[in-house]
Design a protein around this motif. Sequence first.
Motif, short mmCIF file in Angstrom:
data_model
loop_
_atom_site.label_atom_id
_atom_site.label_comp_id
_atom_site.label_asym_id
_atom_site.label_seq_id
_atom_site.Cartn_x
_atom_site.Cartn_y
_atom_site.Cartn_z
N VAL A 202 62.25 45.02 3.96
CA VAL A 202 60.64 45.41 4.31
C VAL A 202 60.30 44.72 5.65
N GLY A 203 59.61 45.37 6.43
CA GLY A 203 59.16 45.04 7.88
C GLY A 203 57.61 44.95 7.54
N THR A 204 57.23 43.98 8.40
CA THR A 204 55.77 43.70 8.10
C THR A 204 55.12 43.96 9.53
N SER A 205 53.63 43.66 9.59
CA SER A 205 52.83 43.81 10.44
C SER A 205 52.88 42.61 11.17
N HIS A 206 53.33 41.29 10.85
CA HIS A 206 53.51 40.17 11.75
C HIS A 206 54.75 40.09 12.42
N GLY A 207 55.66 41.07 12.30
CA GLY A 207 57.02 41.08 13.00
C GLY A 207 57.93 40.28 12.10
N VAL A 208 57.96 40.35 10.90
CA VAL A 208 58.88 39.48 9.91
C VAL A 208 59.51 40.60 9.14
N ALA A 209 60.68 40.08 8.69
CA ALA A 209 61.54 41.06 7.77
C ALA A 209 61.81 40.20 6.76
N LEU A 210 61.69 40.91 5.66
CA LEU A 210 61.66 40.34 4.04
C LEU A 210 62.73 41.09 3.40
N ILE A 211 63.88 40.14 3.01
CA ILE A 211 65.06 40.62 2.46
C ILE A 211 64.89 40.43 0.95
N PHE A 212 65.12 41.57 0.09
CA PHE A 212 64.91 41.18 -1.44
C PHE A 212 66.60 41.67 -1.80
N ASP A 213 66.80 40.99 -2.97
CA ASP A 213 67.81 41.54 -3.76
C ASP A 213 67.31 42.37 -4.70
N ALA A 214 67.79 43.68 -4.93
CA ALA A 214 67.08 44.64 -5.62
C ALA A 214 67.18 44.43 -6.97
N PRO A 215 68.22 44.20 -7.56
CA PRO A 215 68.53 44.04 -8.78
C PRO A 215 67.77 42.87 -9.58
N ALA A 216 67.67 41.67 -8.86
CA ALA A 216 67.26 40.60 -9.24
C ALA A 216 65.63 40.50 -8.89
N GLU A 217 65.25 41.69 -8.08
CA GLU A 217 63.87 41.72 -7.79
C GLU A 217 63.16 40.27 -7.23
N GLU A 218 64.00 39.35 -6.33
CA GLU A 218 63.91 38.20 -5.81
C GLU A 218 64.06 38.33 -4.23
N LEU A 219 62.93 37.48 -3.62
CA LEU A 219 63.22 37.31 -2.27
C LEU A 219 64.09 36.69 -1.84
#
Length: 135
Positions: A56-73
């Motif tokens: 997920v990209g954000t308005s502050h120029g950061v990319a957040l990476i999630f592990d989809a099955p575990a739903e954790e950052l």
Amino acid sequence: LQPTHAQQQQPEPEAADNIVLLAPVGAVSEVLLSDLARRNAGLPTCVACEGSTLAVGTSHGVALIFDAPAEELRLLLAAPACHEYGPVTCLALHAPLPVPPHAGSAQAAGAAQAGEQLLLAGHARGHVLLWGLWS
């Protein structure tokens, strides 16, 4: 407006009839919409998914990476000057390349790179960052 008689008669589509099935990702939404995330990372601007990885990209120029099955950052990716690059406007994830079975100790560095997943992040001011994600 009241639905017409024809609209009321239509049955709900079965799961097999749907083209896209939506799955709740409550924990991801909670992280993205939390006050802490909004303050530090900004609001979500774009998303990319490959396998079990959600970026997920954000308005502050950061990319957040999630592990989809575990739903954790899993990761928060930010370049030293990411706020100068502007918001993340597009993301692309590339599946990891398989590690060759014949990779010997002399090829250890190349074999490690073969298991790497890549993320391209495009920013509003024209910068494109390439990130290596280790699984």
